[in-house]
Scaffold this motif. Structure first.
Motif, PDB file in Angstrom:
ATOM      1  N   LYS A   4       0.830  -1.197   0.000  1.00 52.11           N
ATOM      2  CA  LYS A   4       0.000   0.000   0.000  1.00 52.11           C
ATOM      3  C   LYS A   4       0.873   1.259   0.000  1.00 52.11           C
ATOM      4  N   LEU A   5       1.930   1.245   0.814  1.00 53.55           N
ATOM      5  CA  LEU A   5       2.834   2.386   0.865  1.00 53.55           C
ATOM      6  C   LEU A   5       3.502   2.613  -0.487  1.00 53.55           C
ATOM      7  N   GLU A   6       3.877   1.499  -1.141  1.00 45.67           N
ATOM      8  CA  GLU A   6       4.511   1.614  -2.458  1.00 45.67           C
ATOM      9  C   GLU A   6       3.546   2.196  -3.480  1.00 45.67           C
ATOM     10  N   ASP A   7       2.271   1.776  -3.403  1.00 47.89           N
ATOM     11  CA  ASP A   7       1.273   2.300  -4.324  1.00 47.89           C
ATOM     12  C   ASP A   7       1.059   3.800  -4.116  1.00 47.89           C
ATOM     13  N   VAL A   8       1.039   4.201  -2.837  1.00 50.66           N
ATOM     14  CA  VAL A   8       0.863   5.625  -2.538  1.00 50.66           C
ATOM     15  C   VAL A   8       2.026   6.439  -3.083  1.00 50.66           C
ATOM     16  N   LEU A   9       3.235   5.933  -2.888  1.00 50.36           N
ATOM     17  CA  LEU A   9       4.419   6.646  -3.370  1.00 50.36           C
ATOM     18  C   LEU A   9       4.428   6.747  -4.889  1.00 50.36           C
ATOM     19  N   LEU A  10       3.967   5.693  -5.547  1.00 48.46           N
ATOM     20  CA  LEU A  10       3.965   5.700  -7.006  1.00 48.46           C
ATOM     21  C   LEU A  10       2.940   6.689  -7.563  1.00 48.46           C
ATOM     22  N   THR A  11       1.869   6.933  -6.806  1.00 44.26           N
ATOM     23  CA  THR A  11       0.839   7.862  -7.278  1.00 44.26           C
ATOM     24  C   THR A  11       1.199   9.320  -6.995  1.00 44.26           C
ATOM     25  N   GLN A  12       2.241   9.550  -6.182  1.00 39.82           N
ATOM     26  CA  GLN A  12       2.654  10.915  -5.885  1.00 39.82           C
ATOM     27  C   GLN A  12       3.277  11.551  -7.124  1.00 39.82           C
ATOM     28  N   PRO A  13       3.065  12.867  -7.320  1.00 32.75           N
ATOM     29  CA  PRO A  13       3.666  13.535  -8.485  1.00 32.75           C
ATOM     30  C   PRO A  13       5.189  13.549  -8.378  1.00 32.75           C
ATOM     31  N   LYS A  14       5.830  13.386  -9.527  1.00 32.08           N
ATOM     32  CA  LYS A  14       7.295  13.394  -9.572  1.00 32.08           C
ATOM     33  C   LYS A  14       7.783  14.846  -9.517  1.00 32.08           C
ATOM     34  N   ARG A  15       8.436  15.181  -8.415  1.00 28.33           N
ATOM     35  CA  ARG A  15       8.890  16.565  -8.221  1.00 28.33           C
ATOM     36  C   ARG A  15      10.402  16.697  -8.268  1.00 28.33           C
ATOM     37  N   ALA A  16      11.086  15.649  -8.669  1.00 30.33           N
ATOM     38  CA  ALA A  16      12.546  15.684  -8.664  1.00 30.33           C
ATOM     39  C   ALA A  16      13.081  16.797  -9.551  1.00 30.33           C
ATOM     40  N   LYS A  17      12.462  16.977 -10.724  1.00 23.99           N
ATOM     41  CA  LYS A  17      12.976  17.992 -11.645  1.00 23.99           C
ATOM     42  C   LYS A  17      12.792  19.409 -11.085  1.00 23.99           C
ATOM     43  N   TYR A  18      11.712  19.605 -10.307  1.00 25.92           N
ATOM     44  CA  TYR A  18      11.508  20.919  -9.696  1.00 25.92           C
ATOM     45  C   TYR A  18      12.570  21.187  -8.621  1.00 25.92           C
ATOM     46  N   TYR A  19      12.862  20.158  -7.812  1.00 29.95           N
ATOM     47  CA  TYR A  19      13.879  20.314  -6.777  1.00 29.95           C
ATOM     48  C   TYR A  19      15.248  20.556  -7.394  1.00 29.95           C
ATOM     49  N   ILE A  20      15.561  19.831  -8.466  1.00 28.06           N
ATOM     50  CA  ILE A  20      16.859  19.996  -9.117  1.00 28.06           C
ATOM     51  C   ILE A  20      16.965  21.398  -9.729  1.00 28.06           C
ATOM     52  N   THR A  21      15.879  21.840 -10.370  1.00 27.46           N
ATOM     53  CA  THR A  21      15.884  23.183 -10.962  1.00 27.46           C
ATOM     54  C   THR A  21      16.074  24.256  -9.901  1.00 27.46           C
ATOM     55  N   ALA A  22      15.364  24.110  -8.771  1.00 28.25           N
ATOM     56  CA  ALA A  22      15.499  25.088  -7.682  1.00 28.25           C
ATOM     57  C   ALA A  22      16.915  25.086  -7.123  1.00 28.25           C
ATOM     58  N   ALA A  23      17.504  23.903  -6.950  1.00 21.95           N
ATOM     59  CA  ALA A  23      18.867  23.813  -6.426  1.00 21.95           C
ATOM     60  C   ALA A  23      19.864  24.455  -7.374  1.00 21.95           C
ATOM     61  N   VAL A  24      19.682  24.240  -8.677  1.00 21.41           N
ATOM     62  CA  VAL A  24      20.586  24.843  -9.664  1.00 21.41           C
ATOM     63  C   VAL A  24      20.471  26.367  -9.640  1.00 21.41           C
ATOM     64  N   LEU A  25      19.243  26.881  -9.539  1.00 22.01           N
ATOM     65  CA  LEU A  25      19.040  28.331  -9.490  1.00 22.01           C
ATOM     66  C   LEU A  25      19.686  28.942  -8.242  1.00 22.01           C
ATOM     67  N   VAL A  26      19.509  28.287  -7.093  1.00 29.16           N
ATOM     68  CA  VAL A  26      20.110  28.788  -5.853  1.00 29.16           C
ATOM     69  C   VAL A  26      21.625  28.778  -5.957  1.00 29.16           C
ATOM     70  N   LEU A  27      22.180  27.693  -6.504  1.00 28.04           N
ATOM     71  CA  LEU A  27      23.637  27.601  -6.663  1.00 28.04           C
ATOM     72  C   LEU A  27      24.142  28.687  -7.603  1.00 28.04           C
ATOM     73  N   ALA A  28      23.413  28.930  -8.696  1.00 27.52           N
ATOM     74  CA  ALA A  28      23.826  29.975  -9.634  1.00 27.52           C
ATOM     75  C   ALA A  28      23.789  31.349  -8.970  1.00 27.52           C
TER      76      ALA A  28
END
Length: 269
Positions: A4-28
């Motif tokens: 059930k936990l795995e199913d919940v995690l799989l249904t969550q929106p993928k936000r990795a690209k947003y976090y990576i973009t934010a980290a790159v902007l902060v670093l820049a």
């Protein structure tokens, strides 16, 4: 359970690209901002001055710190408190009516647009600029500091008051409208009973800020404890600077304690 936990995690929106973009902007931004530090360096003379400042704070001028008269720290602190208090009261006296005629749930939108433009214009000018302007008009001294803090307080107090007014229970205002109440009656019976504690809390917060503002304005001759401090710093009298800083620390500590007690009382009774 794991399935059930795995199913919940799989249904969550993928936000990795947003976090990576934010980290790159902060670093820049960090890399770009660090370019301003390239020309900074500390000389042996600078280290000597830094040590003298620290020594002056550790060993303050006790005559200035505990002395009486209009040159003692106690008198200067009282003058600073007076400037901050009067500036807060005068600013609040003007900000309250401005706030009510700037709230969309109290007055029509055309009036709101005009009054909010005035408030925005007041908030645009920094306090030091207001201080220099009033010093030219009234001359250096505490009165210039009071007028500066009053004008600066209008912008912030009005903004916070407007947000508080617009968040109140609209049902009461609608009932008063249905009963044919005037604008003054809506404010008297529908707004003030709900928001009096919030208003007092905002004023206490602004007074706390004005104490620090009054110290800074003293540096440009608008009264308070800032003027003697800048004179002492210009003359490299670090023991006097230390005495003034200790007085400021005690003042801010006491005000912070009293403000916190007042907010707790307003929240919990």
């Amino acid at each position: 359970m794991n399935k059930k936990l795995e199913d919940v995690l799989l249904t969550q929106p993928k936000r990795a690209k947003y976090y990576i973009t934010a980290a790159v902007l902060v670093l820049a931004m960090l890399i770009w901002s660090s370019s301003a530090l390239n020309q900074m360096h500390v000389t042996s003379k600078g280290l000597s001055i830094g040590w003298n400042i620290l020594e002056g704070i550790i060993t303050p001028d006790t005559t200035l710190l505990f002395g009486g008269g209009d040159s003692g720290v106690a008198y200067l602190i009282l003058q600073t408190i007076s400037i901050a208090f009067l500036g807060t009261i005068v600013g609040a006296f003007i900000a309250v009516p401005l706030s009510f005629i700037s709230a969309t749930n109290i007055v029509p939108k055309p009036i709101v647009v005009i009054t909010r433009f005035v408030i925005m214009a007041i908030r645009t000018v920094p306090s030091l600029v207001y201080g220099l302007m009033f010093i030219r008009v009234t001359g250096p001294g505490p009165f210039a500091g009071v007028m500066t803090l009053a004008v600066v307080s209008i912008g912030m107090i009005s903004k916070l008051f407007i947000e508080t007014i617009e968040d109140l229970d609209s049902g009461i205002l609608e009932s008063l409208d249905a009963a044919g109440s005037t604008l003054f009656q809506k404010i008297r019976y529908g707004v003030l009973p709900q928001l009096s504690s919030d208003f007092i809390s905002i004023l206490a917060y602004r007074f706390d800020m004005n104490l620090r503002e009054a110290t800074i304005l003293g540096l440009v001759g608008a009264g308070g404890i800032g003027a003697p401090m800048i004179f002492a710093m210009s003359g490299y009298e670090w023991h006097k600077v230390g005495a003034i800083l200790i007085g400021l620390f005690i003042l801010i500590f006491v005000i912070e304690y009293l403000s916190d007690k007042l907010r707790q009382y307003l929240l919990h009774g």
